[in-house]
Design a protein around this motif. Structure first.
Motif, mmCIF file in Angstrom:
data_model
loop_
_atom_site.group_PDB
_atom_site.id
_atom_site.type_symbol
_atom_site.label_atom_id
_atom_site.label_comp_id
_atom_site.label_asym_id
_atom_site.label_seq_id
_atom_site.Cartn_x
_atom_site.Cartn_y
_atom_site.Cartn_z
ATOM 1 N N GLU A 92 -2.810 4.380 26.955
ATOM 2 C CA GLU A 92 -4.200 3.339 28.452
ATOM 3 C C GLU A 92 -4.432 4.736 29.302
ATOM 4 O O GLU A 92 -4.916 4.965 30.001
ATOM 5 C CB GLU A 92 -3.997 2.264 28.745
ATOM 6 N N MET A 93 -3.348 5.350 29.999
ATOM 7 C CA MET A 93 -3.614 6.258 30.994
ATOM 8 C C MET A 93 -4.272 7.338 30.503
ATOM 9 O O MET A 93 -5.241 8.431 31.083
ATOM 10 C CB MET A 93 -2.129 7.069 31.414
ATOM 11 N N GLN A 97 -7.158 9.852 32.058
ATOM 12 C CA GLN A 97 -6.128 11.101 32.886
ATOM 13 C C GLN A 97 -6.651 12.138 31.579
ATOM 14 O O GLN A 97 -6.200 13.453 32.392
ATOM 15 C CB GLN A 97 -4.778 10.818 32.708
ATOM 16 N N ALA A 98 -6.697 12.236 30.440
ATOM 17 C CA ALA A 98 -6.438 12.955 30.006
ATOM 18 C C ALA A 98 -7.599 13.892 29.150
ATOM 19 O O ALA A 98 -9.225 13.875 29.622
ATOM 20 C CB ALA A 98 -5.865 12.503 27.810
ATOM 21 N N LYS A 158 11.205 7.015 36.731
ATOM 22 C CA LYS A 158 10.223 8.173 38.151
ATOM 23 C C LYS A 158 9.344 9.253 36.687
ATOM 24 O O LYS A 158 8.009 9.325 37.104
ATOM 25 C CB LYS A 158 11.191 8.444 38.025
ATOM 26 N N GLU A 159 9.551 9.012 35.024
ATOM 27 C CA GLU A 159 8.811 9.986 34.483
ATOM 28 C C GLU A 159 7.789 8.730 34.129
ATOM 29 O O GLU A 159 6.118 9.306 33.797
ATOM 30 C CB GLU A 159 9.864 9.453 32.945
ATOM 31 N N MET A 160 7.434 7.834 34.391
ATOM 32 C CA MET A 160 6.065 7.132 34.119
ATOM 33 C C MET A 160 5.029 7.004 35.581
ATOM 34 O O MET A 160 4.279 7.250 35.303
ATOM 35 C CB MET A 160 6.367 5.644 33.877
ATOM 36 N N LEU A 163 4.097 11.081 35.224
ATOM 37 C CA LEU A 163 3.328 10.886 34.232
ATOM 38 C C LEU A 163 1.303 9.762 34.631
ATOM 39 O O LEU A 163 0.439 10.459 34.516
ATOM 40 C CB LEU A 163 3.224 9.867 33.091
ATOM 41 N N MET A 164 1.357 9.022 35.413
ATOM 42 C CA MET A 164 0.598 8.422 36.138
ATOM 43 C C MET A 164 -0.238 9.104 37.172
ATOM 44 O O MET A 164 -1.730 9.034 37.141
ATOM 45 C CB MET A 164 1.258 6.972 36.565
#
Length: 227
Positions: A92-93, A97-98, A158-160, A163-164
């Protein structure tokens, strides 16, 4: 007298004829009835046997659907649901964001494939009387219970968060790198289900996951310049 006697004889003749006809009809009906009863008995027997067979088959199917599963099937569904939910959150991000159209297309395909699978597995757990993982809440996807790094390929909070916050090419690279690892984890879980599960539909889904996600891993590695 002659006239009266003639009438009497005619009457007797007519009655005899009628009686004979009635007897003949009765015999014919009786014969037909016997044939019909015999056929009916035979048909009824076959029908009963077929019905019993069908009933047994239906009962077996119902039993298989509700009961022919083991602990591995339950663990597979309970683990793969939140695993898929995190993949959906990541995908969904990508819509906003891509920067790469190919990354956006891949993310859309992940959503299209995995959302129905979540519903399917949730249905199995409910049918089995097992707890189904809670559906994710907006903005809380990576903080859900059971969505930690204890499952293979899962991203931690943290990784999510990283990415966000990412965007553009940085997001593309981070998304693809994370999703490759995420898919590898799903393939590992699905392979275990194929080897140790009992429930046919779950094993079939696991096989589909292995095939589809291995193909997507190859695709993502090419986008990362590793293929």
């Amino acid at each position: 007298m002659i006239h009266t006697r003639s009438l009497t004889l005619r009457s007797l003749t007519r009655r005899t004829a009628l009686a004979a006809t009635a007897v003949t009809a009765a015999l014919v009906l009786a014969a037909c009835g016997n044939d019909s009863d015999s056929g009916s008995d035979s048909g009824s027997g076959s029908s009963s046997e077929a019905g019993a067979s069908a009933g047994a088959s239906t009962g077996a199917s119902a039993s298989e659907s509700a009961g022919a599963h083991n602990d591995q099937d339950v663990a597979f569904a309970q683990g793969m649901i939140p695993h898929h939910q995190q993949a959906l959150a990541m995908s969904e991000m990508a819509a906003d964001q891509a920067s790469s159209a190919k990354v956006k297309d891949l993310a859309a395909r992940v959503e299209k494939a995995q959302d129905p699978e979540i519903k399917t597995m949730t249905g199995w757990l409910k049918a089995w009387g097992e707890d189904a993982p809670m559906e994710s809440m907006p903005g809380m996807d990576h903080d859900m219970p059971g969505m930690g790094s204890d499952m293979p390929g899962m991203m931690d909070s943290k990784e999510m968060d990283e990415l966000m916050k990412a965007s553009g090419k940085d997001f593309d690279t981070m998304f693809l790198t994370m999703m490759v690892e995420h898919h590898k984890g799903a393939v590992e879980m699905a392979t275990t289900e194929k080897e140790k599960g009992e429930y046919g539909p779950a094993k079939t889904l696991a096989d589909d996951i292995v095939t589809a996600q291995n193909a997507e891993i190859t695709e993502m590695n090419k986008l990362l310049g590793k293929g």
